[in-house]
Design a protein around this motif. Structure first.
Motif, short mmCIF file in Angstrom:
data_model
loop_
_atom_site.label_atom_id
_atom_site.label_comp_id
_atom_site.label_asym_id
_atom_site.label_seq_id
_atom_site.Cartn_x
_atom_site.Cartn_y
_atom_site.Cartn_z
N THR A 85 9.45 2.99 -2.67
CA THR A 85 8.33 2.88 -3.54
C THR A 85 7.76 1.27 -4.06
O THR A 85 6.68 0.85 -3.76
CB THR A 85 8.44 3.68 -4.87
OG1 THR A 85 8.43 4.90 -4.43
CG2 THR A 85 7.20 3.73 -5.91
N ILE A 86 9.03 0.67 -4.48
CA ILE A 86 8.78 -0.48 -4.83
C ILE A 86 8.48 -1.48 -3.64
O ILE A 86 7.46 -2.44 -3.64
CB ILE A 86 10.05 -1.30 -5.42
CG1 ILE A 86 10.65 -0.39 -6.50
CG2 ILE A 86 10.03 -2.75 -5.85
CD1 ILE A 86 12.34 -0.52 -6.95
N MET A 87 8.94 -1.15 -2.70
CA MET A 87 8.48 -1.94 -1.22
C MET A 87 7.01 -1.65 -1.03
O MET A 87 6.26 -2.66 -0.33
CB MET A 87 9.49 -1.28 -0.16
CG MET A 87 9.44 -2.04 1.25
SD MET A 87 10.68 -1.46 2.29
CE MET A 87 9.84 -1.63 3.94
N SER A 88 6.58 -0.53 -1.01
CA SER A 88 5.35 -0.23 -0.57
C SER A 88 4.30 -0.80 -1.52
O SER A 88 3.35 -1.46 -0.94
CB SER A 88 5.09 1.42 -0.84
OG SER A 88 3.82 1.88 -0.61
N VAL A 89 4.59 -0.85 -2.93
CA VAL A 89 3.63 -1.63 -3.74
C VAL A 89 3.46 -2.94 -3.49
O VAL A 89 2.43 -3.74 -3.39
CB VAL A 89 4.05 -1.26 -5.19
CG1 VAL A 89 3.13 -2.29 -6.22
CG2 VAL A 89 3.99 0.21 -5.57
N ASN A 90 4.53 -3.80 -3.34
CA ASN A 90 4.82 -5.16 -2.90
C ASN A 90 4.02 -5.37 -1.59
O ASN A 90 2.92 -6.20 -1.53
CB ASN A 90 6.04 -5.63 -2.66
CG ASN A 90 6.69 -6.09 -4.08
OD1 ASN A 90 6.17 -5.80 -5.11
ND2 ASN A 90 7.88 -6.50 -3.90
N LEU A 93 -0.02 -2.49 -1.67
CA LEU A 93 -1.02 -2.63 -2.66
C LEU A 93 -1.23 -3.95 -3.24
O LEU A 93 -2.17 -4.44 -3.68
CB LEU A 93 -0.69 -1.81 -3.86
CG LEU A 93 -0.56 -0.23 -3.73
CD1 LEU A 93 -0.27 0.51 -4.75
CD2 LEU A 93 -1.50 0.31 -2.80
N PHE A 94 -0.03 -5.06 -3.17
CA PHE A 94 -0.06 -6.10 -3.95
C PHE A 94 -0.59 -7.19 -2.64
O PHE A 94 -1.54 -7.72 -2.66
CB PHE A 94 1.19 -6.75 -4.30
CG PHE A 94 0.94 -7.88 -5.06
CD1 PHE A 94 0.58 -7.78 -6.40
CD2 PHE A 94 1.20 -9.14 -4.62
CE1 PHE A 94 0.39 -9.32 -7.22
CE2 PHE A 94 1.09 -10.17 -5.16
CZ PHE A 94 0.68 -10.25 -6.46
#
Ligand code: CO8
Length: 382
Positions: A85-90, A93-94
């Motif tokens: 999840t953290i990897m996907s946002v970075n 999404l970011f």
């Protein structure tokens, strides 16, 4: 048509698999119990190019294609969904939105530290009163005479919100214009006027920290605007198209882990004098799990391939996300059922897969939103 992977794609898959197996899988249960943010592991992923897989080398990333991103995400998610999840946002999404719409200065200043794993990024679209109905946002960015913006309002369910250094924020600059009145901003959380709320206690992906954030007279400079004023909603939608490939990949990783654990279990566990995998009722479940897993992966690779070709992939990303997330939930459900008591116990990771799978049907567009996107495209009606 070629179903093979390139050497580069296999290489990043191998890097992700090694870190997943050596570092993430052994610590996943502990992070799930404590809910602690896995900062050291995230930094390690960044140092190995996994926080900016599609980010060109000149901005600190691995410079790979979306298919490579899918393969790496699946490996990390199979070890622990919270890390993915953290990897996907970075990644999605970011970095994605800034790479597509940012200035050269913005790419150097904001993308590089995230892609290198030195900092954490977040994406702030959802509000307490608006999730799926994103254009109803109330967070207001009022333009000042000097070209800066005064931002006031709340955003909720912000993944990595408690730890993010930088945030891609969407706020209303011209409320009368609806979707065309939304502008994207790059926020530095160290500046005055930015506040974090309490961390949300969650069912799954517990090591991925989520919180509400609030802006009270936060000043965004003119150079903090991402893309053109009034184009924020389109930027958000485009970024979510890419994000949905990431969530589909995450769902595949969770589903694969649940499936592989189940395969081992049905070969070993005996009942009525034979392995439970020899019973037709179990075999039918295994066959259905395998079909859903393969279909999810192929649909996700199709969306990723289209993205890599620079073609439109909105509908295909929604098809992939919808199929993979519902498959993950179904597969995790069957895995619990086949493991029975052991599937319900915290002695095994099966119950964690079940809890983690659920979020993939909710975030970055619920299953209902994916159906709406697909059906609008297919029918031409809305
Ligand atoms: C741990 C737990 C965490 C849980 C929370 C996690 C946080 C998140 O997941 S954040 C993301 C969640 N939110 C979403 O995914 C949003 C879901 N909503 C949507 O996708 C959209 O609002 C949707 C599909 C319903 C369409 O909304 P609607 O208001 O009807 O807009 P619509 O009229 O179609 O489009 C408005 C404009 O955007 C454009 N647009 C729409 N889609 C796209 C796209 N994919 N790409 C580019 N532009 C687009 C349209 O062309 C239109 O442009 P114009 O004004 O020039 O005609």
């Amino acid at each position: 048509m070629d179903f093979g992977y390139t050497e580069e794609q296999l290489m990043i898959q191998e890097v992700a698999r090694r870190i997943a197996q050596e570092k993430i899988a052994p610590s996943a249960e502990g992070f799930d119990r404590s809910g602690e943010f896995p900062l050291d592991n995230i930094r390690l992923l960044g140092e190995n190019g996994l926080m900016g897989i599609e980010v060109p080398g000149e901005y600190g990333g691995a410079g790979m294609d979306p298919v490579a991103y899918v393969l790496a995400m699946v490996e990390i998610a199979a070890a622990d969904a919270a890390h993915s999840t953290i990897m996907s946002v970075n990644n999605s999404l970011f970095c994605n939105g800034i790479l597509t719409h940012g200035t050269e200065e913005q790419k150097q200043a904001y993308v590089r530290p995230i892609a290198e794993g030195a900092e954490i990024g977040a994406f702030a679209l959802t509000e307490p009163q608006s999730g799926s109905d994103a254009t109803s946002m109330r967070c207001r960015a009022a333009k000042q005479a000097d070209g800066s913006f005064l931002i006031n309002g709340k955003k909720s369910w912000i993944t990595s919100g408690p730890v993010a250094k930088y945030i891609v924020l969407f706020a209303m600059t011209e409320p009368d214009k609806g979707a065309r009145g939304i502008t994207a901003f790059l926020v530095d959380t160290a500046r005055d006027g930015f506040h974090r709320g309490k961390t949300e206690p969650k069912l799954g992906i517990r090591a991925s920290a989520t919180c509400e954030i609030e802006f009270q007279d936060y000043v965004a400079r003119a150079e903090d605007v991402l893309g053109d004023e009034g184009h924020g909603f389109k930027i958000a939608m485009g970024v979510l198209d890419a994000g949905r490939i990431g969530i589909a990949s995450q769902a595949i990783g969770i589903a694969r882990a649940a499936y592989e654990a189940t395969l081992s279990y049905v070969r070993e566990r005996k009942a009525f004098g034979q392995p439970i995998g020899a019973f037709q009722m179990t075999q039918a479940k295994i066959a259905d799990m395998k079909c859903k897993l393969d279909a999810s992966l192929l649909l996700t690779l199709r969306a990723a391939w289209l993205k890599g070709q620079g073609k439109r992939f909105t509908t295909e990303a929604s098809v992939a996300k919808l199929t993979a997330s519902e498959a993950a939930m179904w597969i995790a459900h069957q895995a619990v059922q086949i493991h029975a008591g052991m599937g319900y116990s915290k002695e095994m990771p099966i119950e964690r897969y079940f809890r983690d799978a659920k979020i993939t049907e909710i975030y970055e567009g619920t299953s209902e939103i994916q159906r709406l996107v697909i059906a609008r495209h297919e029918t031409g009606l809305r």
